[in-house]
Structures are given as C-alpha cells and as structure tokens.
Design a protein around this motif. Structure first.
Motif, mmCIF file in Angstrom:
data_model
loop_
_atom_site.group_PDB
_atom_site.id
_atom_site.type_symbol
_atom_site.label_atom_id
_atom_site.label_comp_id
_atom_site.label_asym_id
_atom_site.label_seq_id
_atom_site.Cartn_x
_atom_site.Cartn_y
_atom_site.Cartn_z
ATOM 1 N N GLY A 55 -0.635 -8.633 -14.813
ATOM 2 C CA GLY A 55 -0.012 -7.732 -13.847
ATOM 3 C C GLY A 55 1.484 -7.868 -13.762
ATOM 4 O O GLY A 55 2.136 -7.047 -13.110
ATOM 5 N N CYS A 56 2.048 -8.887 -14.423
ATOM 6 C CA CYS A 56 3.507 -9.086 -14.377
ATOM 7 C C CYS A 56 4.197 -8.347 -15.531
ATOM 8 O O CYS A 56 3.577 -8.037 -16.551
ATOM 9 C CB CYS A 56 3.841 -10.566 -14.453
ATOM 10 N N ASP A 57 5.475 -8.077 -15.333
ATOM 11 C CA ASP A 57 6.313 -7.437 -16.355
ATOM 12 C C ASP A 57 7.634 -8.185 -16.486
ATOM 13 O O ASP A 57 8.136 -8.726 -15.486
ATOM 14 C CB ASP A 57 6.732 -5.995 -15.958
ATOM 15 N N TYR A 58 8.203 -8.151 -17.678
ATOM 16 C CA TYR A 58 9.638 -8.338 -17.849
ATOM 17 C C TYR A 58 10.231 -6.980 -18.223
ATOM 18 O O TYR A 58 9.586 -6.207 -18.953
ATOM 19 C CB TYR A 58 9.964 -9.278 -19.014
ATOM 20 N N SER A 59 11.457 -6.741 -17.767
ATOM 21 C CA SER A 59 12.205 -5.573 -18.227
ATOM 22 C C SER A 59 13.607 -6.027 -18.559
ATOM 23 O O SER A 59 14.144 -6.908 -17.880
ATOM 24 C CB SER A 59 12.295 -4.502 -17.134
ATOM 25 N N MET A 60 14.185 -5.459 -19.591
ATOM 26 C CA MET A 60 15.598 -5.691 -19.873
ATOM 27 C C MET A 60 16.275 -4.340 -20.045
ATOM 28 O O MET A 60 15.882 -3.566 -20.924
ATOM 29 C CB MET A 60 15.793 -6.563 -21.113
#
Ligand code: M7G
Length: 183
Positions: free
Chosen positions: A54-59
């Motif tokens: 359910g987690c995300d990284y975004s850059m």
C-alpha cells in the motif's frame, strides 16, 4: 564540488493513515540537485521492495506534487509498467533505480522536459511503476519516452507497455484505463 543535475528533484513517500485524505498521506522526504546528494538519499532509504503493501515512493521535479491534480500533471498521463508478484524480488528495485537514473540524467533527450516524475506502488496484486508526463497531446515525446523506458529497462519486445491519461485513470476505479499509446 558536487556534480549538478539539470533539475532539482523531490522524493515523496505515501502511506495511508486512518482519517486522512489520500493527499494528506503524501509526505515530502527530501530534495536534491546533485549526483552525490541523490546517492546519499537513495542509499539511506529502504528499497521499494521492502516497503509495506500500500506504500508508494514518488520522485518528481521540484514544485510538482505527485498527484493528478497538480497543474503540471492534470493534462498528462503515465507510462505504466505492471509487475507480477514474482517480479518484486527480481525486478522492482532494479526498474525503479533505472527509472530514477533515467530521469535525473535527463535520458529522454529533448523530450525530458515532458517528464514530471515517477511513482512506484507496492501492492499485493502486483507492483506498478508509472512515469508521469505533462501533456497527453505531445504524442511524439510520449512515444520517445516510452521507447527509451522499454529499451533501458530491458523489457522484452513481446511485452507491451501502455500510456494512460490521468483524466481516464481518475474515473476508472478497479479496472485500468484505456491506453492512449503503447510501445
Ligand atoms: P493508486 O494508489 O494509484 O493505485 O490509486 P492502486 O489502486 O493500485 O492502489 C488508489 C487510489 O488512490 C485511487 O483510486 C484514488 O482514490 C487515490 N489516488 C491515487 N492517485 C495517484 C491519486 C491522485 O493523484 N490524486 C488523488 N486525489 N487521489 C489519488
């Protein structure tokens, strides 16, 4: 002196919390605009494959929030790479790092300006990596970016990846939006 990047980038982390809106759960972690500061950050954080479901990284480029609603994203869309469950162990971290390096290295040549950022979603049904671009009308840039992604990630020729407009994704819950472009 450190090696400057063309752009300043911001890393975001998403984890849903009770009684908070989706937007409030996007946390800005850090920004950087040198090669050395990118690696300092990258080496300091958990790899995507270790994040909770359910987690995300975004850059994203500085000043662009990792949301459809941001003015830089709202007319755009994403190249979507869907991974199967096995690929979390074998491909996810490699794909994500390669996407980050392509972005900070401006590897899409004259089309790099169309790139807003990228997102990795860690999900039980299969992880996803999306590369977000600014304008669904810029077909030539979108196709070039998709081609570079496919080649640099070593995605087999027989595997098709699709580009969807955020406007289409927004209104489709569950199923995936139609592809505007494929490579
Ligand atoms: P997801 O996390 O992109 O993929 O979207 P998933 O379905 O595999 O988990 C899940 C939900 O998060 C969406 O249905 C929206 O409710 C919300 N959401 C995702 N994105 C990218 C946005 C966004 O950019 N803006 C807003 N307001 N909600 C979003």
């Amino acid at each position: 002196i450190k090696h400057p990047l063309q752009n300043m980038w911001t890393l975001w982390f998403f984890k849903i919390e009770n009684n908070r809106t989706w937007e409030d759960c996007q946390m800005e972690i850090a920004s950087f605009n040198t090669v050395e500061d990118f690696w300092a950050l990258y080496n300091h954080i958990e790899p995507a494959s270790h994040l909770k479901l359910g987690c995300d990284y975004s850059m994203f480029k500085e000043g662009i929030k990792p949301m459809w609603e941001d003015e830089h994203n709202c007319k755009g869309g994403r190249w979507l790479i869907n991974l199967n469950k096995q690929q979390r162990a074998t491909e996810l971290d490699n794909f994500w790092m390669e996407v980050l390096l392509l972005m900070i290295g401006e590897a899409f040549s004259e089309h790099s300006d169309e790139v807003c950022g990228a997102v990795v979603n860690v999900r039980s049904k299969g992880d996803k990596i999306g590369v977000w671009t600014a304008d669904v009308k810029k077909g030539e840039s979108i196709l070039k970016i998709g081609h570079v992604l496919k080649v640099r990630l070593n995605i087999p020729r027989h595997v098709t990846i699709g580009f969807q407009a955020h406007k289409d994704t927004m209104v489709k819950s569950g199923s995936t939006a139609k592809n505007r472009f494929t490579v």
